[in-house]
Scaffold this motif. Sequence first.
Motif, short mmCIF file in Angstrom:
data_model
loop_
_atom_site.label_atom_id
_atom_site.label_comp_id
_atom_site.label_asym_id
_atom_site.label_seq_id
_atom_site.Cartn_x
_atom_site.Cartn_y
_atom_site.Cartn_z
N ALA A 40 0.83 -1.57 -0.16
CA ALA A 40 0.10 0.05 -0.39
C ALA A 40 0.71 1.60 0.26
N PRO A 41 0.15 2.34 -0.98
CA PRO A 41 1.66 4.18 -0.92
C PRO A 41 1.52 3.91 0.49
N LYS A 42 2.21 4.15 0.77
CA LYS A 42 2.80 5.02 2.04
C LYS A 42 2.35 6.03 3.01
N ASN A 43 1.43 6.65 2.38
CA ASN A 43 1.35 8.07 2.16
C ASN A 43 -0.67 8.34 2.23
N GLU A 44 -0.71 6.91 2.20
CA GLU A 44 -2.03 6.97 2.72
C GLU A 44 -2.40 5.50 3.31
N LEU A 45 -3.81 5.15 4.25
CA LEU A 45 -4.37 4.11 4.67
C LEU A 45 -5.79 3.84 4.50
N ILE A 46 -5.38 2.58 4.29
CA ILE A 46 -6.87 2.02 2.89
C ILE A 46 -7.93 2.01 3.74
N LYS A 47 -9.19 2.30 3.86
CA LYS A 47 -10.45 2.36 4.28
C LYS A 47 -10.81 1.23 5.57
N ASP A 85 -9.49 1.66 -1.79
CA ASP A 85 -10.07 3.20 -0.82
C ASP A 85 -9.04 3.15 -0.03
N THR A 86 -8.77 4.59 -0.11
CA THR A 86 -7.45 4.60 0.63
C THR A 86 -8.11 6.30 1.61
N TYR A 87 -7.36 6.47 2.90
CA TYR A 87 -7.72 7.73 3.17
C TYR A 87 -6.12 8.44 3.14
N ALA A 88 -5.83 9.93 2.67
CA ALA A 88 -4.59 9.89 2.76
C ALA A 88 -4.68 11.52 3.78
N PHE A 117 -10.58 4.24 10.39
CA PHE A 117 -11.03 4.39 11.56
C PHE A 117 -10.64 2.95 12.63
N TYR A 169 -2.61 2.80 -7.69
CA TYR A 169 -3.66 1.67 -6.38
C TYR A 169 -4.98 2.68 -6.34
#
Lengths: 458, 984
Positions: free
Chosen positions: A30-37, B652-655, A41, B648
């Motif tokens: 996964a990209p380092k600068n993003e979180l998977i949904k 489904d991502t949050y940044a 939370f 990507y």
Amino acid sequence: MKHLIYLKSCGIYLAFLLLSACSDFVQVDAPKNELIKGNAFSDDQSALAGISGIYSSMSNQVSSLSGSLHVVTGLYADELNFTSSEDYYNQFFAGRILAANASVQKCWTDLYQTIYFTNAFLEGLAGSEGVSETQLKQLTAEAKLIRAFCYYYLVTLWGDVPLIHTTDYQINQIFPRSDQQKVYEAITTDLIEAASGLAADYPSLERARPNKYAAMALLSRVYLQQKNWALAEAQASEILSSSLYGLSEAGKVFLKESNETIWQLKPVSANRNTQLGYLLLPGTAASLAPVFPLSASLSASFEPGDLRKSLWTASKTVSTNTYAYAAKYKIRVGDSPLNEYLIVFRLAEQILIRAEARARQGKIQLAVQDLNMIRKRAGLSALDGAQQQVVLDQLVHQRQNELFCEWGDRWFTLLRQQQTESVLGPLKAGGWKKTSDLWPLPLSEINANPKLTQNEGY
Amino acid sequence: MNSLYCFLGKLCLYISYLILYLLFCAGEPANGQNAYILKGRIVSADNQERLVGASILLKGSNNGTSSDKNGLFSLSVPGDRAALVLSFIGYRSVDTMISFPLHQELTIALSPDAAALDETIIIGYGTTTKKLNTGNVGRINAQEIARQPVGNPLAALAGRIPGLVITPFSGLPGSNYTVAIRGQNSISNGNEPFYIVDGVPYVSNSMSQVNGTSGQQSPFSSINPSDIESIEVLKDADATAIYGSRGSNGVILITTKKGKEGKTRAELTVYKGIGHVTRTMELMSTDQYLAMRREAFANDGILPSITNAPDLLSWDPKQYTDWKKLLIGNAAQIEDVQLALSGGTQSTQLRLSGGFHRETTVFPGSLGSKRGSMQLSVGHRSSDNKFQANFTANYSASSSDMIPADITGSIYSAPNTPVNSNDGSGPLAGILTLRQSFQNLTHSLVSNLSMFYHLNANLSLKVSGGYTKIDLGETAIYPGNSYAVARPSGNSAFGQNNFQSWLAEPQLLYTKKLGNGKLDGLLGASWQQDLSDRTIMNASGYSSEMLLGTPSGASVLTVSANNTQYRYQAAFARLNYNYDGRYIVNLTGRRDGSSRFGPGRKFATFGAVGAAWLFSEETFVSRALPFLSFGKIRASYGVTGNDKIGDYQYLDTYAGAQYPYQGVSGLLPTRLFNADYGWETNYKLEWAMDLGFVHDRIRLSVSQFTNRSSNQLLSYVLPVQTGFPGITRNLPAAVKNKGWEFELQTVNIQKKNLRWNTAVNLSVARNELTKFDGLENSSYASRYQIGEPLNIKKLYHYLGVNPQTGTYSFDLEQGQNVVRDMSPTFYGGFSSDLHYKRLELNLFFQFSKRVAPTYLYSLTATPGLRGYNQPVALLDRWQQPADQTDIQRFTTGAAEPATAYGTYYRNSDAAYLPVSFLRLKNVSLSYDLIAARNEKTFIERCSIFLRCQNLFTLTNYQGNDPEVTNMSTLPPLRTLTAGLQFTF
């Protein structure tokens, strides 16, 4: 023979290479600068980050909520003049907005994007198992308040608007406009739930996130706009009875410590206190006139001795012209020190709401009492008992002087009083029509969603 | 920069040592057998005229000579067999083996080069020839590139390859190009071809993050055109299917120069020149401008006041500034120096070059960009020819010192605007832009190593690997006084984009004579990884304006960082069978996996079949049609894919939000999410005929293609009420590109002293949206129409200026229902190459016809608006009732005329008109001062040349430039350069 061995070993090598070409290689992290949904939370801390992201986007200088919404509603009503030449501003000033107007599109986009953020946040919270019960209740209520807040602006500026409560783009992309009444009902439901989910105590310092009175403050405004006088009065009264708030002295209303503030957004952008201050105050160079000076009618409307004129407006002379401008927020650029936050709701508005609701219900004496609280703070003499119409006119006048350049209050007041044509008709070069009460839907939205219809007159 | 050039210098020195070592120590020892004297004559194959100055070289040695004025030569040859290489400019080289003793006088005929059917063409993972190719490959070679004084190799392609459209964004150095091969296949983005430099994939999109003057910077401005040997453009399924998922939009192969066997040559080329803006519209004088403004006020019934008309009431009415001359009227300087060394023995060849290119702009000041570049190519093969290795490295450093925005739009400032006015609103913003600065520095390394081993007579193993690294650093500085409303302190933006990519490709090659024919097989695998690391810093709150160039002086710094990883793997195969030089079948297949797709969607298979029949090789044809020297029919069909979407997109991502709120870093959704999208597929069908007449002096190629793209994968535009303006998904839509391409090359005169060749190419294509289920109910309903091209505008029908009201009028009842196709109707080029003795003249014309926005569309300001000067052409406006004209009345912005212009005119069929142009794109005139080796000097050849771009343009377009139809963009410059070339 030798060749055969070559061939074989080579074949094996290649077969190995090709076989090892399994799908693992194209599986990337996964990209380092993003979180998977799914992880977004997972706990209280990340849920808090979710709501903070929404406030941050609203408070960002690029969001119209932090600045240009106040300015264009002021231009469209009779609050502001315009000394620059951008056509998209000029259209508001002249009262002839085109459907392709960039500012209209920007306000629409910012409001709907914020609504999407709250919808996504609410869905994420509902599906999360790691967030504590108290935090879940608190953050759900905050998100509903923000959503209602956005819909309030959408419905008052555009009339019927798509009422969207999910994140499913398949449904949302062809969602038609919903009846105003339905939108108001949804706003009211959200706000009642928000008010019950929020405590009187603020969840964070400096009133930068809302408490239950913030939800009630918007609710009273919504009831008033809907002419639901009794409910508007009740909501405002409850806020006014809280010991948290009191009117500040006129010179300190717009400082971040003001006791009058019910909810304020903390500025986040570089080189800014409030973006609104940046837009309304003139640059320091002698040659720079304010871009949006106060209109002559607003300047002239203050009674003699009104402290709000001396404290909340200022003037600047450039060559031979003197421009009055709004100076509620005093800091134009710079972010240190951070003294001024963008006030969303403050007590004075609730007093005026209650006064108007009371006057409409014939409670003239009580309305005058409320009005006099505002007049007294402004350094004006108290009114004695008066006719209902006189009180109502005085209310419009006080709102104009008290809440100018704050969240389009003047424009919404004229709409509510059905005075747009009589007040603005003579002022607008582009001519005023009854249909000018609603803004055009952005052209790009009409093009992108075949189910959207344009407002009449555009 | 200085340390960089110092480094380059040192590297050159080391490499020179290496060359010396290779040349003197690594050569094969000569054996001591008897020597023969070989005597012979060299003639032209088509008219038997003797060729003077042809080169005769003993293969694998430095031993050579040239033919004398009678075409005769003599050469001392050791041993009783000699392998000769004979070459002459304009003729095809010949390799021949001579055995002694000779029984008759040796006469060798060289064929004119125009019929270079045996010329090598680079294709995916291999080479072929024009004669044997089953696919469609366009090509330009080093000479054609060298004739054009351009800084970017893409610029050299414009108009030269049928089916390829190259449009510049602007005339500024470093600016990007839109490149499309055979039309638009994908509805949304992702229509760029797949680029490969020396076998290694290269970036196709600009890496700019902070926009400079030229907008997005072209990644190809890092590549030195002088180091390029050829650029091949692969178009049909046969040629592109070997690139599988990335071949859908065609493939552009850039091959750099390699060392050649033979004596060591040094080539020095220097040129210098100037560039000017060509066509601009005449703008109003101060009097005309002021009259326009007064008329606008009178028309609107408004009285000018100091607030709404400072230009009329407070500015000096006598002041006149020629903003056009001031802002874009300067001469751009162009300088270019290239030094290349090449040579080698049979076993080791080497080329080393260094180049420097500098261009300034037509803006005031000394803005410009420069590039230093270096190339090294080494080839080696073992004495038994079993092992071969090639290494190529291209390194360049480019820097530019520009401004953050194109200021061309500011030439429309009111002519009496005070020059030192701080009123930077409206068009005068360009004056303030000049106080800002934009700098970038790119380091680019493209390297490739391939090893090749013959396992046996039929089978070889090849492994090639590549590494590319491009680093782009950008700095934009906006001082406080460069804002329309001056700020106490300025701000800066810093961008850093680091890209690196590696590639490994083992391949097995098989070749065998099979019956009457020859079978070639290729089996390979490919692994690739791209890593991209991007950072943007916005800095403000500086204590001093002197510190704006560094982020460390800022009190407020916002950083956004972005990393992407792209991985790609594939297995591919090709089988080619050539039966008797008459029938050729070519099968290609590729299975691809890409990290850009979600689980279960990562892999897909692509393939193509191509076939050719060389009917001129059939005896019955050559008997019946003796004038036909070459005839081939070929066809291909296959499927390729397109994975040009971002990385990507299926997640489904949050940044992180841009700023924290109350000290808490916020999270926000990055995009609307759809994990379930797959490849976009492109089916390509082509048939073609290649003919040669009269010893191939006339050659004609005709091809017809039909490309169908389905399963459209794109960023689907959504109403923003969904939360975002778009989402990635496959659309139930199909797009067809169908067209014809023609190429005619003729050798008109082929005499001893005079040769004249011409070539013309023409492409006619049509794009069509053939299928789109549910278009009416989709968010695309107003943009597309089934049966029409993708690139259409739906417009109001214009009815002329209403003679009573003086405003534009339209057929509003019909709505936006007039459809205009914006893609080119036809386009192509014409070239003429003339050699007379030592003189060479090359002309290249480019032509095109398409619908483009008019000047009135792109001026954007309603004529009469404060501060905006307008073209004199608008003086033909409506003034009083009953006036018949096509220009509406002037206005200060009153509702009716402003809406008529802003909302309707610019979206009407009056604002989009057919534009055709014929442009003398390139003229190159050169004269050989020294044409052959002179004993006294060590110069082998010396020529002087003039090279010009955009010399003149014939067009019906009223605005500035018919190619860049935007009035606020700097048009391509007319450049005139002169230079010298020495070969030692």
